[in-house]
Write a protein that holds these residues in place. Structure first.
Motif, PDB file in Angstrom:
ATOM      1  N   TYR A  54      56.219 -43.361   8.339  1.00  0.00           N
ATOM      2  CA  TYR A  54      56.252 -43.363   9.503  1.00  0.00           C
ATOM      3  C   TYR A  54      57.978 -43.516   9.877  1.00  0.00           C
ATOM      4  O   TYR A  54      58.363 -44.376   9.224  1.00  0.00           O
ATOM      5  CB  TYR A  54      55.928 -44.935  10.019  1.00  0.00           C
ATOM      6  N   ASN A  55      58.595 -42.748  10.577  1.00  0.00           N
ATOM      7  CA  ASN A  55      60.087 -42.822  10.711  1.00  0.00           C
ATOM      8  C   ASN A  55      60.435 -43.143  12.201  1.00  0.00           C
ATOM      9  O   ASN A  55      59.873 -43.282  13.083  1.00  0.00           O
ATOM     10  CB  ASN A  55      60.610 -41.399  10.303  1.00  0.00           C
ATOM     11  N   SER A  56      61.777 -43.312  12.260  1.00  0.00           N
ATOM     12  CA  SER A  56      62.203 -44.026  13.478  1.00  0.00           C
ATOM     13  C   SER A  56      62.001 -42.971  14.777  1.00  0.00           C
ATOM     14  O   SER A  56      62.204 -43.370  15.872  1.00  0.00           O
ATOM     15  CB  SER A  56      63.927 -44.352  13.365  1.00  0.00           C
ATOM     16  N   LYS A  57      61.565 -41.753  14.540  1.00  0.00           N
ATOM     17  CA  LYS A  57      61.380 -40.734  15.745  1.00  0.00           C
ATOM     18  C   LYS A  57      59.758 -40.671  15.933  1.00  0.00           C
ATOM     19  O   LYS A  57      59.534 -39.556  16.589  1.00  0.00           O
ATOM     20  CB  LYS A  57      61.846 -39.341  15.220  1.00  0.00           C
ATOM     21  N   GLY A  92      55.818 -38.743  18.676  1.00  0.00           N
ATOM     22  CA  GLY A  92      54.653 -39.856  19.458  1.00  0.00           C
ATOM     23  C   GLY A  92      53.563 -39.043  19.877  1.00  0.00           C
ATOM     24  O   GLY A  92      52.836 -39.586  20.259  1.00  0.00           O
ATOM     25  N   THR A  93      53.552 -37.605  19.465  1.00  0.00           N
ATOM     26  CA  THR A  93      52.137 -37.078  19.879  1.00  0.00           C
ATOM     27  C   THR A  93      51.409 -36.732  18.646  1.00  0.00           C
ATOM     28  O   THR A  93      52.021 -35.987  17.686  1.00  0.00           O
ATOM     29  CB  THR A  93      52.620 -35.805  20.757  1.00  0.00           C
ATOM     30  N   SER A 164      64.677 -36.598  10.671  1.00  0.00           N
ATOM     31  CA  SER A 164      65.009 -38.063  10.536  1.00  0.00           C
ATOM     32  C   SER A 164      64.428 -38.714   9.254  1.00  0.00           C
ATOM     33  O   SER A 164      63.344 -38.540   8.879  1.00  0.00           O
ATOM     34  CB  SER A 164      64.461 -39.008  11.580  1.00  0.00           C
ATOM     35  N   LEU A 165      65.347 -39.140   8.322  1.00  0.00           N
ATOM     36  CA  LEU A 165      65.014 -39.758   6.988  1.00  0.00           C
ATOM     37  C   LEU A 165      65.280 -41.411   7.073  1.00  0.00           C
ATOM     38  O   LEU A 165      65.101 -42.015   6.231  1.00  0.00           O
ATOM     39  CB  LEU A 165      65.814 -39.591   5.858  1.00  0.00           C
ATOM     40  N   GLU A 166      65.041 -41.978   8.402  1.00  0.00           N
ATOM     41  CA  GLU A 166      65.093 -43.205   8.683  1.00  0.00           C
ATOM     42  C   GLU A 166      63.532 -43.613   8.816  1.00  0.00           C
ATOM     43  O   GLU A 166      63.157 -43.423   9.601  1.00  0.00           O
ATOM     44  CB  GLU A 166      65.770 -43.675  10.016  1.00  0.00           C
ATOM     45  N   VAL A 167      63.221 -44.417   7.876  1.00  0.00           N
ATOM     46  CA  VAL A 167      61.721 -44.774   7.724  1.00  0.00           C
ATOM     47  C   VAL A 167      61.403 -46.022   8.016  1.00  0.00           C
ATOM     48  O   VAL A 167      62.083 -47.223   7.619  1.00  0.00           O
ATOM     49  CB  VAL A 167      61.429 -44.462   6.171  1.00  0.00           C
ATOM     50  N   GLN A 168      60.604 -46.498   8.924  1.00  0.00           N
ATOM     51  CA  GLN A 168      60.059 -47.574   9.450  1.00  0.00           C
ATOM     52  C   GLN A 168      59.163 -48.434   8.659  1.00  0.00           C
ATOM     53  O   GLN A 168      59.099 -49.552   8.516  1.00  0.00           O
ATOM     54  CB  GLN A 168      59.610 -47.654  10.761  1.00  0.00           C
TER      55      GLN A 168
END
Length: 458
Positions: A54-57, A92-93, A164-168
């Motif tokens: 799951y990423n930040s986008k 988000g879709t 995005s490689l910012e992973v939540q």
């Protein structure tokens, strides 16, 4: 904070793996820490796994491998012809995208080493992953990844990750392999589904002809049921199969009011301009709580009095004084089989008033000795494991149980209950949908022959 997998996203992942599988969470970086050592401690030698990122986008992607993760020894790759990458959410879709491994890269499906996390492909790495221990920064873990992936059919990793490689969060689930292939005995057996079986079914129906001695050139198949159940969609599906493209000749849709305002005897033709097949699918108004098809009009349809293309009139019922009334119908005009169309998703809450109407209509059919079959539609919406592939329908126990319920509801034998999926959102024909529809149509024509045989005996 990552938004968890939604029901349709989880169903999509399971379907990509192989259907009604069970997922057991092994590792979660927001809970267990983002550590390669912890990952291998919890996930090594567990068999098939699915990795979800799951990423930040608000984009969710990942990969599946049927092989074991192994952290011991030097960095090495593993052979896996079943491995694939996927994306089930973008901005988000919910989406459904599956990226299989390339045929010449099977030996490099995953990379394993004690100091790297789950990595699909072989490289530096080619799949967004991590090494060692990562600490979160402002609630996210910054992964590593390249711009392209030469192992899987993903041309642009930036698009795959929504740049995005910012992973939540990252989760690794064990796939219960015992459920990847069904472990129950099929509740209805058929030959192996493949293109040959499809062609044989299509050929059987193509050469079908009613009993010549009856003088009937085309069997009349009456479709009736609650509005929105899929009567018209079934004709469109059969029409599509024999035309070779998706068609929408009959008006269809989901509504409380019938979209069908005429009695139609639809022809199904071979190809675009070919000759008609030896049956007609007759469409009529749907059953409604307060309006819809009237029982008296239903009787006129069964007996062959109502002409093709008759326009229903809300202010007056069809009768002997109506335009086109067929005063002395022959066996060619009569209905030879009745197909009750029922939406699988509402069987458990089928309205009592609709049950009463259905039973009343069935009584008229029984009086005339006309055989009945139930088409159980929207089975992919009732059983999420069948979304994207209905080939395992006869091994899905919940569908078998549903058939039992419908048999009890209608008072018909289980062999008369036939589950199908109509073409709805598809833009291309699918082998599994075609086979299921043709199996239903073959059963319908077989039962119509029984009626014509009884007619001769009488």
């Amino acid at each position: 904070m990552a938004i968890p997998l939604q029901a349709e996203e989880l169903a999509a992942i399971k379907q990509m793996i192989g259907g009604n599988v069970r997922l057991n969470l092994l590792y979660k970086i927001s809970r267990d820490g983002c550590s390669a050592w912890t990952f291998h401690t919890k996930c090594d030698c567990k068999g098939p796994t699915i990795t979800v990122i799951y990423n930040s986008k608000d984009t969710v992607y990942g990969g599946y491998t049927s092989q074991n993760w192994l952290g011991a020894g030097r960095e090495h790759s593993a052979y896996d012809e079943k491995a694939f990458l996927f994306q089930v959410r973008y901005n988000g879709t919910s989406v459904q995208k599956k990226y299989p491994i390339k045929a010449d890269k099977l030996a490099n499906a995953i990379s394993c080493c004690h100091n790297i996390g789950p990595t699909f492909g072989k490289g530096d790495p080619e799949f967004p992953s991590f090494s060692g221990v990562l600490k979160p920064s402002n609630g996210v873990f910054v992964f590593k990844g390249t711009k392209a992936n030469s192992v899987y059919n993903v041309t642009d990793i930036a698009s795959f990750t929504n740049d995005s490689l910012e992973v939540q969060d990252l989760e690794v689930y064990k796939v219960d392999e015992g459920l990847v292939e069904t472990t129950v005995h099929p509740w209805r057996k058929t030959p192996t589904w493949n293109i040959t079986y499809l062609q044989n079914l299509k050929r059987e129906i193509d050469v079908y002809a009613p009993l010549e001695v009856t003088g009937v050139e085309q069997v009349n198949v009456l479709l009736f049921g609650q509005c929105g159940a899929g009567k018209s969609s079934f004709f469109n599906s059969i029409n599509s199969i024999f035309k070779g493209v998706i068609t929408s000749q009959a008006p269809s849709g989901s509504t409380d009011k019938s979209l069908t305002n005429r009695f139609r005897k639809y022809q199904v033709r071979r190809g675009r301009n070919g000759s008609p097949l030896s049956f007609r699918l007759c469409d009529t108004k749907g059953l409604e709580k307060n309006e819809g098809l009237h029982p008296d009009e239903f009787s006129f349809v069964l007996d062959g009095h109502m002409p093709d293309k008759y326009l229903f009139n809300a202010s007056s019922l069809f009768g002997p004084e109506s335009p086109g009334y067929v005063a002395m119908p022959s066996i060619r005009d009569k209905i030879h089989i009745v197909v009750i169309v029922i939406d699988a998703t509402i069987v458990d809450v089928y309205p009592d008033e609709m049950t009463v109407k259905l039973k009343s209509m069935q009584g008229k059919v029984n009086q005339r000795g006309i055989p009945q079959i139930v088409l159980l539609t929207k089975i992919d919406k009732y059983c999420k494991a069948l979304q994207g592939d209905v080939s395992k329908i006869f091994s899905a126990p919940e569908i078998g149980e549903l058939v039992d319920k419908v048999a009890e509801l209608t008072g018909l034998p289980r062999a008369n209950i036939v589950p199908i999926k109509n073409y709805e959102c598809e833009m291309e024909l699918r082998e599994d949908i075609d086979i299921l529809a043709l199996l239903a149509l073959r059963q319908i024509l077989n039962f119509a022959d029984d009626y014509l045989t009884n007619f001769l005996d009488d």
